[in-house]
Each structure stands twice: as C-alpha cells, then as structure tokens.
Design a protein around this motif. Sequence first.
Motif, PDB file in Angstrom:
ATOM      1  N   PRO A  12      -6.467   5.123  -5.170  1.00  0.00           N
ATOM      2  CA  PRO A  12      -6.351   6.643  -4.680  1.00  0.00           C
ATOM      3  C   PRO A  12      -5.162   6.783  -3.735  1.00  0.00           C
ATOM      4  N   ALA A  13      -4.272   7.771  -3.809  1.00  0.00           N
ATOM      5  CA  ALA A  13      -3.338   8.069  -2.621  1.00  0.00           C
ATOM      6  C   ALA A  13      -3.797   8.794  -1.595  1.00  0.00           C
ATOM      7  N   GLU A  14      -3.670   8.624  -0.310  1.00  0.00           N
ATOM      8  CA  GLU A  14      -3.818   9.482   0.808  1.00  0.00           C
ATOM      9  C   GLU A  14      -2.869  10.760   1.130  1.00  0.00           C
ATOM     10  N   ARG A  15      -1.768  10.430   1.150  1.00  0.00           N
ATOM     11  CA  ARG A  15      -0.805  11.300   1.336  1.00  0.00           C
ATOM     12  C   ARG A  15       0.631  11.045   0.981  1.00  0.00           C
ATOM     13  N   ALA A  16       1.430  12.045   0.799  1.00  0.00           N
ATOM     14  CA  ALA A  16       2.733  12.078   0.307  1.00  0.00           C
ATOM     15  C   ALA A  16       3.495  12.771   1.395  1.00  0.00           C
ATOM     16  N   TYR A  17       4.961  12.131   1.409  1.00  0.00           N
ATOM     17  CA  TYR A  17       5.754  12.945   2.427  1.00  0.00           C
ATOM     18  C   TYR A  17       7.233  12.384   2.047  1.00  0.00           C
ATOM     19  N   VAL A  18       8.215  13.301   2.543  1.00  0.00           N
ATOM     20  CA  VAL A  18       9.444  12.658   2.360  1.00  0.00           C
ATOM     21  C   VAL A  18       9.839  11.825   3.448  1.00  0.00           C
ATOM     22  N   LEU A  19      10.633  10.807   3.084  1.00  0.00           N
ATOM     23  CA  LEU A  19      11.012   9.832   4.532  1.00  0.00           C
ATOM     24  C   LEU A  19      11.956  10.390   5.185  1.00  0.00           C
ATOM     25  N   ASP A  66       0.688  -1.223  -0.050  1.00  0.00           N
ATOM     26  CA  ASP A  66       0.002   0.125   0.228  1.00  0.00           C
ATOM     27  C   ASP A  66       0.994   1.493  -0.202  1.00  0.00           C
ATOM     28  N   LYS A  67       2.006   1.110  -0.536  1.00  0.00           N
ATOM     29  CA  LYS A  67       2.873   2.319  -0.808  1.00  0.00           C
ATOM     30  C   LYS A  67       3.733   2.381  -1.942  1.00  0.00           C
ATOM     31  N   LEU A  68       3.960   3.416  -2.321  1.00  0.00           N
ATOM     32  CA  LEU A  68       4.881   3.803  -3.484  1.00  0.00           C
ATOM     33  C   LEU A  68       6.018   4.675  -3.151  1.00  0.00           C
ATOM     34  N   VAL A 114      10.646   9.980  -1.829  1.00  0.00           N
ATOM     35  CA  VAL A 114       9.026  10.278  -1.401  1.00  0.00           C
ATOM     36  C   VAL A 114       8.184   8.862  -1.206  1.00  0.00           C
ATOM     37  N   ALA A 115       7.697   9.094  -0.300  1.00  0.00           N
ATOM     38  CA  ALA A 115       6.780   7.907   0.108  1.00  0.00           C
ATOM     39  C   ALA A 115       5.151   8.378  -0.208  1.00  0.00           C
ATOM     40  N   ILE A 116       4.545   7.505  -0.875  1.00  0.00           N
ATOM     41  CA  ILE A 116       3.102   7.840  -1.166  1.00  0.00           C
ATOM     42  C   ILE A 116       2.167   6.696  -0.582  1.00  0.00           C
TER      43      ILE A 116
END
Length: 458
Positions: A415-422, A392-394, A452-454
């Motif tokens: 659909p993606a929920e959120r994105a952030y920098v690891l 469940d991650k890209l 970036v983790a999505i």
Amino acid sequence: MKCAHHAALATTVAIAIFSSILNADEAAPVPDNPAATQTSTSRATALAAWKQAKFGLFMHWGVYSIYGGTYKGKELWSAEWIQENAKIPFDEYAAVAAEWNPSKFDADAWVTLAKNAGMGYIVITAKHHDGFAIYPSKASSYNLMNWSKTYKGPDPLAALRDACRKHGLLFGIYYSPLEFRLSKKGFHKGDAELLAAGFKYETLGPKPYASNADVVKMAEAQIKELAEWYQPDILWFDGTWNAMGDWSEGDARQALETIRKAVPNVLINNRLGTKDVDFNTVEGKLPETAPKGTWEYCWNLGVFWGYNPRNYTPERVGTPERYIETLVQVTSMGGNYLLNVGPRPDGTFHPMAIEYLTAIGQWTRVNGECVYGASPAPFAKPAWGYATSKEDKLYLIIKTFPESGIIEFPALPTPAERAYVLSDPNHSPLKLNQSEAKWSVELTTRTPFTVVAIELKK
Ligand code: JFZ
C-alpha cells in the motif's frame, strides 16, 4: 598526480591501490548525486557507483574539431570522420594538427558543466580514428602535447581526471585502436585511381609507425599508458570491429590483461573486442524494450559526435526536454545514459550546448531522485509517460497529461502512504486513490516531465 614521488617507488598494482585511497580522501561529496565517486575497491562497487551516477557526458575532441565538418569550403555531413570522408591527405591533416592550440581548454569548466547538468561521469576521446592522441603519449609522437607547435598544456587527460576527482565525478577515457590510414577497408576504400597511382597505406605519414602490426603494437602501448597513468574509472573502446580487420581478439585479450593489471576495477564496454567486459553499448535509436545485461545508451546532443557548428539548429538539437526524456526513458529500462557533446577546437563549448546542459541540470536538480539509483517500475510503460522505482518509492514521470489531470497506474502489492510532486517544496499531499486494481493521483499542474513520488509502506 600529487602522488608521483610515491608512485615511482611502487609497483603498478600498488599505484592503483594507492591512488584509489587518495581518491577516496579527495572526493568531494556531490549533494545531488552522492554515489558518483571513484572509491571503488572492487568491480562490483565500481559498477554500483557507475549505475548510481546514471548520466554521463561524452566528449569527442580532436583535430577534426578544427575542421568542424567543412573542408576546402565544402560543408560535409561529417565531424570526427572528416579525414576519411573528405579524403584529406595525411600530411595536410598532420599540418593542421600542428597548428592546434586549444588555449581556452579548462578542465574545471568542462567537469563543472557536466556536474551542473546532473551528470556523474565523463568520457573523453584520448585518440579517435584519425590517430591523433590528445595526451603526451610516449608510444606515438603524433599527439597534442608533442605535435602542436603552440599548445603549452596542461595535458587534457590529466587535467580532466583531476577535475573529476575534485568534483566527485567518475572519469572515463574513450580509445580507438583503429586508424583510418591503416585500415585497408577504411581510408580511400575503393579509390581505384589512387591505388592505380601506386597508393600505399604504409607509406603515408606521419611517422613513427608504418604498418598494421605497428599500429596494433602502438595501440597496446597506448592502452597501457592510459590505464597506468590516468587510473580511469571507465575505459570506453571503439573502432575494434572486425570489418576493419586491424584488431584481433588476441590483441583485445592482451589489452584486457594489461588493463586489469594496471587498474583492476576499471569498467570496460563491450567494444574492446573480447568477453569479460562490464557493460554493453547501445547507440542510435533507443529500443522499445530493455536491452539485456548491463547497458549504456549513448547518443548526441544533436546529430554529430565531433564539433560541427551546423549541429546547433533547433531542428537538430531539439529541445532540452528531448534529453530529459531520454534520461528518464533509459532509467525506466534500467540503463545508463552517456550524452555526447563535441567541444570546440579552442576548448570551449558552443553556447547552445551550455544552454541545453544547464536546462537539463535545472530539471535533474529538482527531480534527480527518480533517476539516480532508480530501477525500472514493476509495470510496463504507461501511456502518459514513464515510471521508475526504488525500494519503497515509485516515481511517475508525466509527459502527456490526460484532460482530467488524473494519472492512472497499475496497483502495487504494497500500500502507498502518500503522493506528492517532487518539485513542490512543501511536498503537499496529492489526492491518491488506491481502491481498485488501478491506482491514480490527481494533478493540477500540466508541466511536462513533472515527477510524482509515491511513498510505499515500509
Ligand atoms: C563509432 C565511431 O566511428 C564514431 O565516430 C563515434 O566515435 C561513435 C561513438 O562510435 O561509430 C559507431 C560505432 C558502432 C556503431 C555505430 C557507430 N554501432 O555498433 O552501431
């Protein structure tokens, strides 16, 4: 091994079972690489643990390390092949071997170095093509523990195995049945002068074996020792290629039977010379597209397998990012990465090797999530870098930043929920656009190999 008194009473198979139970108890959890233990109760779980570990340290270490690519003042493009390349007489090489004293060898330091780089396994050369074993083989007296006049121990293989168990890494052994001195297409190939002077492969020391049949017999015996005594997680074969003619498919099949009996769930590479092995070896230049099957890419930190001090120039080793990129690239194509470093003859590592492994570790500690247990992304290699995925991650691993800082990638079905920098400790949400066939995130950083983790909807 601590269970030696029990083992004496047990059959070979029972030893294997007993020691795997022992390992399960002893294995320390590794926070940054949790699955890299050797608790394998089947080949499938062994393979899963190896895939999860992803990244390993390969070490070529032997008598050739003493030469460091220089023979009689001549600097050669050579390391572990120096005996063959410089045509060093065997008696002379064996005399150098007798003086080998790796007094600074420290198994714990080696394994810790690998672990701190973010590696989950090691592979160490038990015997390379020079025929000199680094463990107390009963099948050949030509080994460090017996041959060295000064080295007091410990047995490097046993010490490394124990250190791996202690630190939660998988333990692998490299073995080459082929030996230069008995390969008619190898040592002194085409040396007409020597042949005319009555050169005979069979008469060259050191004893105790003297013919091709003997060397095969000895290899079979050593493979049995390595499997039974050390209970490795990986057996990494080499030097069985047919061109050298020393090792037949029948020999390989016999070795395989011995191995599976002694350590049923050990993982074996495709260089044993038989089918029914666990993974393919890929070396040299990385292919553009993923190789077939289960595979491991191996190559050097720099240009040499064995120790050669001339390896350590900025041109030859490049930057730590080169190895981070290879790790990411290999992961994005579904493989494992075995990075080779040749330790120095005294048992220490070149400072530059330590520096690079440490730098790689600084990246894996923060970003390892996109590597350990990760699979290829469901789309082709993006122009800005690499992408990997989990259920469940890209993960977007950015090498080259576009001027805009906007990273585009193909839309996913979920659909993606959120994105952030690891590497952002707060995991502050990034601006994520998923309105079109192409999604995008916007970044303010320009640091190469930022991840970036999505997170996708579950
Ligand atoms: C072999 C060894 O000869 C070498 O010294 C080193 O140990 C390396 C890991 O393995 O070299 C090879 C073996 C196979 C290929 C290339 C180099 N190959 O299949 O391309």
